[in-house]
Design a protein around this motif. Structure first.
Motif, mmCIF file in Angstrom:
data_model
loop_
_atom_site.group_PDB
_atom_site.id
_atom_site.type_symbol
_atom_site.label_atom_id
_atom_site.label_comp_id
_atom_site.label_asym_id
_atom_site.label_seq_id
_atom_site.Cartn_x
_atom_site.Cartn_y
_atom_site.Cartn_z
ATOM 1 N N ALA A 1 21.630 -75.690 -35.451
ATOM 2 C CA ALA A 1 20.433 -75.320 -35.592
ATOM 3 C C ALA A 1 19.730 -75.497 -36.352
ATOM 4 O O ALA A 1 18.450 -75.677 -37.530
ATOM 5 N N GLN A 2 20.509 -75.936 -37.776
ATOM 6 C CA GLN A 2 20.236 -76.411 -39.100
ATOM 7 C C GLN A 2 19.619 -77.922 -38.574
ATOM 8 O O GLN A 2 18.894 -78.329 -38.714
ATOM 9 N N LEU A 3 20.041 -78.570 -37.561
ATOM 10 C CA LEU A 3 19.703 -80.183 -37.244
ATOM 11 C C LEU A 3 17.849 -79.828 -36.819
ATOM 12 O O LEU A 3 17.771 -80.771 -36.820
ATOM 13 N N ALA A 4 18.062 -79.003 -35.836
ATOM 14 C CA ALA A 4 16.963 -78.454 -35.325
ATOM 15 C C ALA A 4 15.729 -78.249 -36.296
ATOM 16 O O ALA A 4 14.542 -79.446 -36.531
ATOM 17 N N CYS A 5 16.385 -77.360 -37.751
ATOM 18 C CA CYS A 5 15.116 -76.874 -38.783
ATOM 19 C C CYS A 5 14.824 -78.640 -39.269
ATOM 20 O O CYS A 5 13.380 -78.964 -39.547
ATOM 21 N N PHE A 6 15.725 -79.115 -39.212
ATOM 22 C CA PHE A 6 15.523 -80.891 -40.789
ATOM 23 C C PHE A 6 14.508 -81.649 -38.862
ATOM 24 O O PHE A 6 13.723 -82.254 -39.841
ATOM 25 N N ASN A 7 14.816 -81.297 -38.064
ATOM 26 C CA ASN A 7 14.120 -82.359 -37.503
ATOM 27 C C ASN A 7 12.581 -82.117 -37.158
ATOM 28 O O ASN A 7 11.409 -82.471 -36.950
ATOM 29 N N SER A 8 12.409 -80.644 -37.139
ATOM 30 C CA SER A 8 11.113 -79.721 -37.212
ATOM 31 C C SER A 8 10.243 -79.976 -37.703
ATOM 32 O O SER A 8 9.084 -81.114 -37.772
ATOM 33 N N LEU A 9 11.485 -80.078 -39.566
ATOM 34 C CA LEU A 9 10.711 -80.958 -40.674
ATOM 35 C C LEU A 9 10.090 -81.941 -40.747
ATOM 36 O O LEU A 9 8.430 -82.906 -41.579
ATOM 37 N N LEU A 10 11.101 -82.667 -40.492
ATOM 38 C CA LEU A 10 10.285 -84.831 -40.085
ATOM 39 C C LEU A 10 9.526 -84.593 -39.627
ATOM 40 O O LEU A 10 8.868 -85.891 -39.628
ATOM 41 N N LEU A 11 9.016 -83.690 -38.161
ATOM 42 C CA LEU A 11 7.822 -84.106 -37.906
ATOM 43 C C LEU A 11 6.612 -83.537 -38.253
ATOM 44 O O LEU A 11 5.547 -84.201 -37.799
ATOM 45 N N LEU A 12 6.804 -82.235 -38.854
ATOM 46 C CA LEU A 12 5.709 -81.948 -39.421
ATOM 47 C C LEU A 12 4.945 -83.113 -40.686
ATOM 48 O O LEU A 12 4.291 -82.937 -40.902
ATOM 49 N N SER A 13 6.035 -83.811 -41.212
ATOM 50 C CA SER A 13 6.197 -84.384 -42.763
ATOM 51 C C SER A 13 5.830 -85.984 -42.058
ATOM 52 O O SER A 13 4.984 -86.409 -43.198
ATOM 53 N N LYS A 14 5.663 -86.453 -41.128
ATOM 54 C CA LYS A 14 5.687 -87.531 -40.583
ATOM 55 C C LYS A 14 4.771 -87.861 -39.195
ATOM 56 O O LYS A 14 3.674 -88.485 -39.535
ATOM 57 N N GLY A 15 4.705 -86.417 -38.633
ATOM 58 C CA GLY A 15 4.138 -86.982 -37.473
ATOM 59 C C GLY A 15 2.657 -86.743 -37.559
ATOM 60 O O GLY A 15 1.798 -87.397 -37.021
ATOM 61 N N ILE A 16 2.482 -85.108 -37.949
ATOM 62 C CA ILE A 16 0.878 -84.471 -38.061
ATOM 63 C C ILE A 16 -0.157 -85.156 -38.481
ATOM 64 O O ILE A 16 -0.628 -85.566 -38.468
ATOM 65 N N PRO A 17 0.764 -85.770 -40.892
ATOM 66 C CA PRO A 17 0.147 -86.538 -40.772
ATOM 67 C C PRO A 17 -0.629 -88.298 -40.079
ATOM 68 O O PRO A 17 -1.694 -88.533 -39.894
ATOM 69 N N GLN A 18 0.413 -88.789 -39.878
ATOM 70 C CA GLN A 18 0.394 -89.831 -38.739
ATOM 71 C C GLN A 18 -0.583 -89.793 -37.432
ATOM 72 O O GLN A 18 -1.749 -90.399 -37.558
ATOM 73 N N THR A 19 -0.572 -88.481 -37.041
ATOM 74 C CA THR A 19 -1.475 -87.945 -36.318
ATOM 75 C C THR A 19 -3.005 -87.911 -36.512
ATOM 76 O O THR A 19 -3.988 -89.019 -35.917
ATOM 77 N N MET A 20 -3.539 -87.305 -37.620
ATOM 78 C CA MET A 20 -4.641 -87.331 -38.196
ATOM 79 C C MET A 20 -5.510 -88.825 -38.681
ATOM 80 O O MET A 20 -6.376 -89.164 -38.793
ATOM 81 N N ALA A 21 -4.566 -89.823 -39.058
ATOM 82 C CA ALA A 21 -4.649 -90.518 -39.389
ATOM 83 C C ALA A 21 -4.757 -91.997 -38.178
ATOM 84 O O ALA A 21 -6.500 -92.194 -38.341
ATOM 85 N N ALA A 22 -4.618 -91.911 -36.691
ATOM 86 C CA ALA A 22 -4.820 -92.637 -36.438
ATOM 87 C C ALA A 22 -6.138 -91.823 -35.813
ATOM 88 O O ALA A 22 -6.776 -92.795 -34.794
#
Length: 307
Positions: A48-69
């Motif tokens: 459960a904690q791994l899933a939480c940290f992976n979600s935070l990683l996706l939010l902090s990296k994936g969303i900004p990179q998507t907006m930049a692209a």
């Protein structure tokens, strides 16, 4: 927007959306089982904690990179840059730590009771929350360096001193400092990955010995290919190979970028690789862990199969 930017935005957007969906489902699955009175395994706390940290990683990296692209260049100011980079570094480190912790905990759990680990094995579940808390505190403190080495393009007087990450920039430090920091990060990752490989290899060895000792049972009932122990070995190898492959490729790119001024396509490749494991890990776990499949059956109101 050219074809390259369109393909890049689709890649980041699809990875981020699928990854957040998968990790969110895994978190909700554990919450549902807990709230409905079902007994969870100690290892589910780590998952459960791994899933939480992976979600935070996706939010902090994936969303900004998507907006930049998508063409929204440099939309973050200095404070926004600091927050995004800080959350990304913390979540990335915690994701690696929890994956290593997961492998170690599994190795202790399946170790024979006659070994010297037997006493620690019985108390291991009590150490999950304190150990996870220690990891969080350590990464929150260690990544404070990000607060000094990140700035926004808008407030920069000399753009040549900055690496452009699309949505914001990272300050290029002195050559020696960059090399030293890169070596320390690589060493930290290498140690944890080495421990993970050792723990996984130990588990595979134990499962192989157990399978050989009980081979006549499997031959009388089902083929060795379909035995639960073989499936457990395959799931460990699958999760390990997924993590090590993506993380090793990304570490190579990061090490190269610390030594030379990175080109935009290298930064984008590194960013995409950094969110690959958080994207695929929940689906690897759900498909390979028989207990999680039973949780899914309970969640959807179906009878759990005998796996």
């Amino acid at each position: 927007m050219n074809l390259y930017d369109i393909i890049l935005s689709i890649g980041f957007c699809s990875h981020t959306a699928v990854g957040i969906l998968g990790n969110s489902f895994l978190i909700w699955l554990f919450l549902f089982m807990l709230l409905t009175g079902h007994r969870l395994r100690p290892i589910d706390t780590i998952l459960a904690q791994l899933a939480c940290f992976n979600s935070l990683l996706l939010l902090s990296k994936g969303i900004p990179q998507t907006m930049a692209a998508l063409g929204l260049k440099n939309f973050l100011d200095k404070n926004g840059c600091i927050i995004v980079f800080y959350l990304h570094k913390v979540s990335q480190g915690l994701s690696l730590n929890m994956t290593c912790f997961l492998s170690g905990f599994q190795a202790i759990t399946i170790s024979p009771s006659s070994t010297r680990w037997s006493e620690f094995k019985a108390r291991a579940p009590k150490y999950i929350i304190p150990t996870s808390s220690l990891f969080c505190i350590a990464h929150l403190l260690l990544n404070i360096i990000v607060l000094e080495n990140v700035g926004g393009l808008q407030g920069s007087k000399n753009h040549s001193e900055l690496h452009d990450y699309g949505y914001c920039s990272g300050i290029e430090t002195a050559k020696v400092s960059s090399i030293l920091f890169g070596v320390l990060v690589s060493l930290h990752d290498a140690v944890l990955i080495g421990l993970m490989i050792f723990a996984s290899g130990y588990m595979i060895l134990l499962l192989y010995r157990h399978h050989k000792q009980n081979k006549y049972i499997y031959m009388a009932n089902l083929s060795p290919k379909d035995s639960p122990k073989i499936r457990a070995i395959q799931s460990i190898l699958l999760l390990m190979s997924t993590f090590v492959s993506f993380y090793s490729l990304n570490s190579i790119l990061i090490s190269y970028m610390y030594l030379r001024k990175p080109r935009p396509w290298l930064i984008q490749c590194s960013s995409l690789l950094s969110i690959c494991f958080p994207t695929f890990s929940p689906f690897v776990l759900i498909c390979s862990d028989s207990q999680l499949l039973k949780y899914c059956c309970v969640f959807w109101g179906r009878n759990a199969p005998d796996i």
